[in-house]
Design a protein around this motif. Sequence first.
Motif, PDB file in Angstrom:
ATOM      1  N   ARG A 248      13.759   7.134   9.020  1.00 13.93           N
ATOM      2  CA  ARG A 248      12.692   7.173  10.308  1.00 13.93           C
ATOM      3  C   ARG A 248      11.781   7.072  10.193  1.00 13.93           C
ATOM      4  NH1 ARG A 248      13.873  12.660  12.251  1.00 13.93           N
ATOM      5  NH2 ARG A 248      15.040  12.306  11.595  1.00 13.93           N
ATOM      6  N   PHE A 249      11.024   7.706   9.293  1.00  9.82           N
ATOM      7  CA  PHE A 249       9.476   7.414   8.813  1.00  9.82           C
ATOM      8  C   PHE A 249       8.927   5.174   8.181  1.00  9.82           C
ATOM      9  CE2 PHE A 249      10.452  11.818   8.752  1.00  9.82           C
ATOM     10  CZ  PHE A 249      10.046  11.924   9.577  1.00  9.82           C
ATOM     11  N   ALA A 250       9.745   5.193   7.426  1.00  8.23           N
ATOM     12  CA  ALA A 250       9.686   3.301   6.680  1.00  8.23           C
ATOM     13  C   ALA A 250       8.574   3.215   7.359  1.00  8.23           C
ATOM     14  CB  ALA A 250      10.233   3.609   6.771  1.00  8.23           C
ATOM     15  N   LEU A 251       8.425   2.824   9.509  1.00  9.59           N
ATOM     16  CA  LEU A 251       8.360   1.721   9.963  1.00  9.59           C
ATOM     17  C   LEU A 251       6.935   1.904   9.966  1.00  9.59           C
ATOM     18  CD1 LEU A 251       8.556  -0.981  11.782  1.00  9.59           C
ATOM     19  CD2 LEU A 251       9.139   0.991  13.438  1.00  9.59           C
ATOM     20  N   TRP A 252       6.332   3.011  10.166  1.00 15.03           N
ATOM     21  CA  TRP A 252       4.719   4.091  10.194  1.00 15.03           C
ATOM     22  C   TRP A 252       4.212   2.683   8.673  1.00 15.03           C
ATOM     23  CZ3 TRP A 252       4.981   3.071  15.311  1.00 15.03           C
ATOM     24  CH2 TRP A 252       6.461   3.579  15.671  1.00 15.03           C
ATOM     25  N   PRO A 253       4.672   3.492   7.111  1.00 14.31           N
ATOM     26  CA  PRO A 253       3.487   3.152   7.026  1.00 14.31           C
ATOM     27  C   PRO A 253       3.532   1.592   6.383  1.00 14.31           C
ATOM     28  CG  PRO A 253       4.685   4.638   6.326  1.00 14.31           C
ATOM     29  CD  PRO A 253       5.669   4.435   7.488  1.00 14.31           C
ATOM     30  N   SER A 254       4.183   0.980   6.919  1.00 18.32           N
ATOM     31  CA  SER A 254       5.133  -0.572   6.406  1.00 18.32           C
ATOM     32  C   SER A 254       4.093  -0.823   7.805  1.00 18.32           C
ATOM     33  CB  SER A 254       5.978  -1.272   6.982  1.00 18.32           C
ATOM     34  OG  SER A 254       6.889  -0.247   6.146  1.00 18.32           O
ATOM     35  N   ALA A 255       3.829  -0.896   8.931  1.00 12.99           N
ATOM     36  CA  ALA A 255       2.769  -0.782   9.775  1.00 12.99           C
ATOM     37  C   ALA A 255       1.401  -1.128   9.862  1.00 12.99           C
ATOM     38  CB  ALA A 255       3.176  -0.487  11.752  1.00 12.99           C
ATOM     39  N   ALA A 256       1.096   0.160   8.830  1.00 11.09           N
ATOM     40  CA  ALA A 256       0.106   0.215   8.504  1.00 11.09           C
ATOM     41  C   ALA A 256      -0.666  -0.704   7.271  1.00 11.09           C
ATOM     42  CB  ALA A 256      -0.492   1.961   7.696  1.00 11.09           C
ATOM     43  N   VAL A 257       0.575  -1.059   6.369  1.00 13.97           N
ATOM     44  CA  VAL A 257      -0.181  -1.408   5.416  1.00 13.97           C
ATOM     45  C   VAL A 257      -0.356  -3.164   6.009  1.00 13.97           C
ATOM     46  CG1 VAL A 257       0.718  -3.617   3.516  1.00 13.97           C
ATOM     47  CG2 VAL A 257       1.312  -0.893   3.761  1.00 13.97           C
TER      48      VAL A 257
END
Length: 177
Positions: free
Chosen positions: A15-24
Amino acid sequence: MTHPVSNPQDGGWRRFALWPSAAVFVLVWAAVAVAGPETVAGHVGPDGEVTRWDSKRELLTVFGLTAAGIVIAFGGMGWLLARIPASAVNLPNRRRKEYWTRPENRDRLNRMLSEDMGLIGAATLLLMAWLLVVLTRAGDHRTDTWALLVPVLVFLAAVIAYTIHLAVGSRYAIPGE
């Protein structure tokens, strides 16, 4: 009825994987915007030869809008799934569909589907960040073919393998079977 995230198959981390990837992606996008060359590779042939050059602004616009669409679509998947009827949900096995689309199981199904879509969206954003770096660093009318080809092939293989796992693996198995 809401189910707690106690089963390791629930994979709440997805569920949270999208947000750190978006930050990268945003960090890479910003770095290219600030420090990237004004002219970047717009298209690369199979031999690594740059066949079209574009402005940095064009590349950043296309990649930025695409990434924003991915974040909106994959990040909003939970909201969307909660609003579509059970008849529109497609699972590869009739018994699994009957089980997961029951009202008492639907919230958990929506959460699991949303998590899985978020993970695929995260992988897509990371691939896009990598491609943005490679396209901006192309010099002398060439880029390393492996720098484009290998990550794309790994991404495709991973998405296909994950999709097969979801279709036939235990993630959407009926509990107790």
